[in-house]
Design an enzyme around this catalytic site. Sequence first.
Site, PDB file in Angstrom:
ATOM      1  N   ARG A  31       0.841  -1.216   0.000  1.00  0.00           N
ATOM      2  CA  ARG A  31       0.000   0.000   0.000  1.00  0.00           C
ATOM      3  C   ARG A  31       0.869   1.256   0.000  1.00  0.00           C
ATOM      4  NH1 ARG A  31      -2.317  -4.049  -1.249  1.00  0.00           N
ATOM      5  NH2 ARG A  31      -4.291  -4.757  -0.364  1.00  0.00           N
ATOM      6  N   GLU A 119       1.285  13.229   5.487  1.00  0.00           N
ATOM      7  CA  GLU A 119       2.407  14.162   5.672  1.00  0.00           C
ATOM      8  C   GLU A 119       3.122  14.404   4.340  1.00  0.00           C
ATOM      9  OE1 GLU A 119       4.119  11.813   8.966  1.00  0.00           O
ATOM     10  OE2 GLU A 119       3.892  13.626  10.183  1.00  0.00           O
ATOM     11  N   GLU A 139      -2.017   7.637  14.116  1.00  0.00           N
ATOM     12  CA  GLU A 139      -0.852   7.413  14.977  1.00  0.00           C
ATOM     13  C   GLU A 139      -1.264   7.023  16.400  1.00  0.00           C
ATOM     14  OE1 GLU A 139      -1.013   9.650  12.627  1.00  0.00           O
ATOM     15  OE2 GLU A 139       0.919   9.754  11.603  1.00  0.00           O
TER      16      GLU A 139
HETATM   17  C1  1HE Z   1       1.541  -2.231   5.453  1.00  0.00           C
HETATM   18  C2  1HE Z   1       1.102  -0.956   5.821  1.00  0.00           C
HETATM   19  C3  1HE Z   1       2.006  -0.129   6.513  1.00  0.00           C
HETATM   20  C4  1HE Z   1      -0.501  -1.946   4.804  1.00  0.00           C
HETATM   21  N1  1HE Z   1       3.229  -0.618   6.776  1.00  0.00           N
HETATM   22  N2  1HE Z   1       2.766  -2.666   5.727  1.00  0.00           N
HETATM   23  N3  1HE Z   1      -0.228   3.570   8.827  1.00  0.00           N
HETATM   24  C5  1HE Z   1      -1.342   2.927   9.144  1.00  0.00           C
HETATM   25  O1  1HE Z   1      -1.652   2.724  10.311  1.00  0.00           O
HETATM   26  C6  1HE Z   1      -2.146   2.407   7.992  1.00  0.00           C
HETATM   27  C7  1HE Z   1      -2.110   0.887   7.979  1.00  0.00           C
HETATM   28  N4  1HE Z   1      -2.752   0.314   6.783  1.00  0.00           N
HETATM   29  C8  1HE Z   1      -4.088   0.266   6.609  1.00  0.00           C
HETATM   30  O2  1HE Z   1      -4.875   0.803   7.370  1.00  0.00           O
HETATM   31  C9  1HE Z   1      -4.596  -0.540   5.440  1.00  0.00           C
HETATM   32  O3  1HE Z   1      -3.542  -1.391   5.011  1.00  0.00           O
HETATM   33  C10 1HE Z   1      -5.036   0.309   4.213  1.00  0.00           C
HETATM   34  C11 1HE Z   1      -6.338   1.048   4.572  1.00  0.00           C
HETATM   35  C12 1HE Z   1      -3.965   1.295   3.790  1.00  0.00           C
HETATM   36  C13 1HE Z   1      -5.290  -0.621   3.004  1.00  0.00           C
HETATM   37  O4  1HE Z   1      -6.184  -1.664   3.393  1.00  0.00           O
HETATM   38  P1  1HE Z   1      -6.266  -2.978   2.485  1.00  0.00           P
HETATM   39  O5  1HE Z   1      -7.352  -3.824   3.089  1.00  0.00           O
HETATM   40  O6  1HE Z   1      -6.361  -2.611   1.040  1.00  0.00           O
HETATM   41  O7  1HE Z   1      -4.846  -3.708   2.627  1.00  0.00           O
HETATM   42  P2  1HE Z   1      -4.284  -4.590   3.853  1.00  0.00           P
HETATM   43  O8  1HE Z   1      -4.737  -6.003   3.702  1.00  0.00           O
HETATM   44  O9  1HE Z   1      -4.539  -3.947   5.156  1.00  0.00           O
HETATM   45  O10 1HE Z   1      -2.718  -4.499   3.579  1.00  0.00           O
HETATM   46  C14 1HE Z   1      -2.109  -5.134   2.444  1.00  0.00           C
HETATM   47  C15 1HE Z   1      -0.679  -5.442   2.832  1.00  0.00           C
HETATM   48  O11 1HE Z   1       0.021  -4.207   3.013  1.00  0.00           O
HETATM   49  C16 1HE Z   1      -0.585  -6.176   4.140  1.00  0.00           C
HETATM   50  O12 1HE Z   1       0.524  -7.044   4.081  1.00  0.00           O
HETATM   51  P3  1HE Z   1       0.353  -8.618   3.752  1.00  0.00           P
HETATM   52  O13 1HE Z   1       1.744  -9.152   3.905  1.00  0.00           O
HETATM   53  O14 1HE Z   1      -0.639  -9.138   4.745  1.00  0.00           O
HETATM   54  O15 1HE Z   1      -0.150  -8.658   2.338  1.00  0.00           O
HETATM   55  C17 1HE Z   1      -0.316  -5.081   5.142  1.00  0.00           C
HETATM   56  O16 1HE Z   1       0.366  -5.537   6.280  1.00  0.00           O
HETATM   57  C18 1HE Z   1       0.571  -4.175   4.309  1.00  0.00           C
HETATM   58  N5  1HE Z   1       0.509  -2.819   4.833  1.00  0.00           N
HETATM   59  N6  1HE Z   1      -0.165  -0.802   5.412  1.00  0.00           N
HETATM   60  C19 1HE Z   1       3.581  -1.857   6.388  1.00  0.00           C
HETATM   61  N7  1HE Z   1       1.705   1.102   6.900  1.00  0.00           N
HETATM   62  C20 1HE Z   1       7.299   9.168  10.485  1.00  0.00           C
HETATM   63  S1  1HE Z   1       5.954   8.849  11.443  1.00  0.00           S
HETATM   64  C21 1HE Z   1       4.627   8.432  10.421  1.00  0.00           C
HETATM   65  C22 1HE Z   1       3.572   7.796  11.247  1.00  0.00           C
HETATM   66  C23 1HE Z   1       2.573   7.005  10.440  1.00  0.00           C
HETATM   67  O17 1HE Z   1       2.583   6.967   9.248  1.00  0.00           O
HETATM   68  S2  1HE Z   1       1.427   6.153  11.356  1.00  0.00           S
HETATM   69  C24 1HE Z   1       0.347   5.476  10.177  1.00  0.00           C
HETATM   70  C25 1HE Z   1       0.737   4.084   9.775  1.00  0.00           C
END
Ligand code: 1HE
Length: 263
Positions: A31, A119, A139
Amino acid sequence: MSSSANDQTDPLRWHHDDAVTTVVLDRPRRRNALDSATVRALLHLALAPPEATAVFLLSAEGPHFCAGLDLAEHVALRRGPDDFFRLCRLWHSAFDALQQGGVPVVAALQGAVLGGGLELAASAHVRIADETAFFALPEGERGIFTGGGATVRVARIVGTDRMTEMMLTGRVIDAQQALRIGLVHEVAKEGTALVRARELARKISRNAHATNRAIVTALPRIAGMSHSDGLYTEALVAAHVQATGEVHERLEQFLQRKTVQRP
Ligand code: 1HE
């Protein structure tokens, strides 16, 4: 011309067309979560834009723009406070370089624009979302804090009050609401954000480059100045832009109706 920083596993690729350099986040299976390699690649590109780049078009492969910090990398590296501080400063450098490097950035947003993804989007000067875009700062749910500049950039767009509420509640904001609160400047039909963003990027690339540079470098600095310092700086910037020479040619063209200017 096109490139990516190393091979097909590179998280970022770019191609250049008509003075517009399109930058593509290219980890759709994650993603487009931002690992440190992606942020470093963004920094390098912003500090040394490909030759003849007048505008960056920031985009992402797949249905989601960016899921923010790569949480898997974060956990795998077991980052301590010092590591995370350094990572945050890397993000700050990269996003500052994009926002204040002198090259306008137009972003095409779809799907998730979350945490660090927001961001990154906030460092773009023009943000076009399609109807699928949604925005949040999750976060609080993850036990971390914004580290890619949201407290400055996002807070200055939507206001500290609204950002506080977004962070506390994790509220998900849809594209139309994002438009209302200024997080994006335009909402395009599903799947068309990139087309519209490219159209605007091309239009911006036809502006005088000195004016574009002044817009993106002077405005954020003037925003931090007092009233009188801001006005004085504005006059200096206007004088500098005027001195580039292009102004007379462009005004002459306008007066002789050689160019058709549409608002
Ligand atoms: C990830 C990440 C990620 C997905 N890091 N691997 N960000 C978040 O808290 C957002 C986290 N992600 C989500 O809420 C959802 O993934 C989405 C809404 C973006 C997309 O949902 P979806 O259903 O299409 O995908 P999914 O099944 O949740 O994710 C697909 C894969 O991407 C899955 O891995 P897989 O091995 O199971 O296929 C997820 O683990 C992976 N994935 N998001 C790593 N963020 C400098 S400070 C900044 C602070 C922040 O950014 S905090 C916010 C973090």
